[in-house]
Design a protein around this motif. Sequence first.
Motif, short mmCIF file in Angstrom:
data_model
loop_
_atom_site.label_atom_id
_atom_site.label_comp_id
_atom_site.label_asym_id
_atom_site.label_seq_id
_atom_site.Cartn_x
_atom_site.Cartn_y
_atom_site.Cartn_z
N VAL A 80 0.48 -1.34 -0.02
CA VAL A 80 -0.08 -0.25 0.38
C VAL A 80 0.74 0.93 0.25
N GLY A 81 0.65 2.24 -0.89
CA GLY A 81 1.30 3.58 -1.00
C GLY A 81 1.03 4.31 -2.12
N CYS A 82 1.65 5.33 -2.09
CA CYS A 82 1.90 6.20 -3.49
C CYS A 82 2.60 6.07 -4.70
N SER A 107 -6.21 8.73 2.41
CA SER A 107 -7.31 8.00 1.00
C SER A 107 -6.27 6.24 1.34
N MET A 108 -5.34 6.58 1.52
CA MET A 108 -4.54 4.55 2.13
C MET A 108 -5.41 4.17 3.20
N SER A 109 -5.66 4.87 3.98
CA SER A 109 -6.30 4.38 5.66
C SER A 109 -7.88 4.44 5.10
N THR A 110 -8.64 5.00 3.89
CA THR A 110 -10.14 4.77 2.94
C THR A 110 -10.59 3.65 2.17
N ASP A 111 -8.61 3.17 1.61
CA ASP A 111 -8.92 2.26 0.87
C ASP A 111 -8.44 1.37 1.38
N MET A 112 -8.16 0.76 2.99
CA MET A 112 -7.48 -0.51 3.65
C MET A 112 -9.35 -0.54 4.28
N GLY A 113 -9.92 -0.01 4.28
CA GLY A 113 -11.38 0.01 5.06
C GLY A 113 -12.14 -0.76 3.98
N ARG A 114 -12.26 -0.58 2.99
CA ARG A 114 -13.00 -0.79 2.09
C ARG A 114 -12.21 -2.18 1.54
N SER A 121 -16.25 14.65 -2.00
CA SER A 121 -16.49 15.72 -3.30
C SER A 121 -17.98 15.71 -3.17
N ARG A 122 -19.24 16.83 -2.69
CA ARG A 122 -20.62 16.52 -2.82
C ARG A 122 -20.88 15.87 -4.09
N GLY A 123 -20.35 15.79 -5.16
CA GLY A 123 -20.91 15.40 -5.88
C GLY A 123 -20.09 13.96 -6.90
N LYS A 124 -19.49 12.95 -5.22
CA LYS A 124 -19.50 11.99 -5.20
C LYS A 124 -17.69 11.56 -6.17
N HIS A 125 -16.77 12.61 -6.16
CA HIS A 125 -16.18 12.01 -6.26
C HIS A 125 -15.21 12.15 -5.50
N LEU A 126 -14.11 11.50 -5.33
CA LEU A 126 -13.13 11.69 -4.37
C LEU A 126 -11.51 12.08 -5.04
N TYR A 127 -11.08 13.37 -4.30
CA TYR A 127 -9.54 13.72 -4.61
C TYR A 127 -8.80 13.62 -4.05
N ASN A 132 1.00 16.44 10.61
CA ASN A 132 1.24 15.72 12.11
C ASN A 132 0.11 14.40 12.33
N VAL A 133 -1.05 15.53 11.78
CA VAL A 133 -2.43 14.70 12.92
C VAL A 133 -2.88 13.92 12.34
N GLY A 134 -2.45 14.89 11.01
CA GLY A 134 -3.42 13.89 9.84
C GLY A 134 -2.79 12.53 9.34
N THR A 135 -1.12 12.37 9.30
CA THR A 135 -0.24 11.31 9.77
C THR A 135 -0.76 10.03 10.80
N TRP A 136 -0.58 11.02 12.05
CA TRP A 136 -1.16 10.29 12.99
C TRP A 136 -2.29 9.14 13.41
N GLN A 137 -3.59 9.89 12.46
CA GLN A 137 -4.34 9.01 12.53
C GLN A 137 -4.57 8.48 11.24
N ALA A 138 -3.74 8.36 10.09
CA ALA A 138 -3.79 6.93 9.40
C ALA A 138 -2.96 6.35 9.54
N LEU A 139 -2.10 6.53 10.59
CA LEU A 139 -1.32 5.51 11.23
C LEU A 139 -1.60 4.52 12.07
N TRP A 140 -2.64 5.08 12.80
CA TRP A 140 -3.74 4.07 13.97
C TRP A 140 -5.35 3.56 13.07
#
Length: 341
Positions: free
Chosen positions: A7-9, A106-113, A141-147, A229-237
């Motif tokens: 998983v990555g970029c 988005s990696m964490s979202t990918d893993m959830g799905r 996005s409210r238009g149901k696209h994700l960026y 930093n907080v975004g990274t920490w949240q994705a980690l956990w």
Amino acid sequence: MGKLLSVGCSLTFGLELAQIYSFRKFDLESMIVPIHRDSSVRRHAGTPESYIIEGENDVCDKVFLDSFHDIECNEYRRSHRWGALLAEKMGLEEVCVSRPGNSNHSMSTDMGRYFSNRKKREEVEYVVVQLTFSDRGFVPSRGKHLYDLRYPIDVMNSMYSSSGELSDHYFEGGGYLNAAYTYERLRTTATLGDLSENKYTLNDEIKREGKLIKDFYRNISKCKDEYHNVGTWQALWAMSGIFQSHNIPYKIFMVRDNFEDTNYGRSLPPDLILDDRFEFESLVTNPDKYKYLTNFPGFCSPGEYFEVRNKEGIPMASYGTHLSPEGHQYWADIIFEHINK
């Protein structure tokens, strides 16, 4: 055979490996091709000194543009990226859940799905996650696209596009599109990999949404480091919790250094790899490590990069900023070392 989930970029996707293969196949280094240089550009200022123009040389077009869609070139990319090399060491088969431009969120979202699919989940024997640069963000996005985009740079004044092997990784109402944010408007296209202007669709809702996103990142500019930093920490956990809840062994590593020294370093998942050898900044600033970066002799110096531009001067792709085959082997060896500790 069990699956290794990588998983990555783009560093996990294997970006530029297809072009390295094609570059060597056509022996482009020995050819005389029109390379343009911009003497006004300061070194390491974020803009390449050299570039080529689409259509000026057929072989350059084959190597740096057509190779994205070439089956042979992409087979080389898939078999020589670090995930495939690591899977071979572990006696597993790689499943690569990554794409250029990916963000940690988005990696964490990918893993959830991904792990919500029981069949896929039961095939996974190990997961390795490469966290990307923390200034990348995930914008629903409210238009149901994700960026995916980098902020505040791309939201404010630049274009960012993402594409990849997405057939198994989609979202309700629309997939990860080849999307572009510019300073004036937010543009989307339903055609992956096609940046033709006439393919874009615009609507007022997306324009309004783009302005709200820009305003938001303007407002957080004074505390952006903390926000990153907080975004990274949240994705980690988030990802650690998913893997632990399904009893899947995993490792997570970062391309940044010293995260353990931030306010969040006192509370980190147990299987986070803290190893300076993954720090990407050290690869691009240390001449001893240039061998781990893609290099196209004659087009740019080691440690630098060049662009492919269209006839209007708009950048289409850049090269020299990703892992070389040696770099992918280097990362695979380090990860394998940590797995076996």
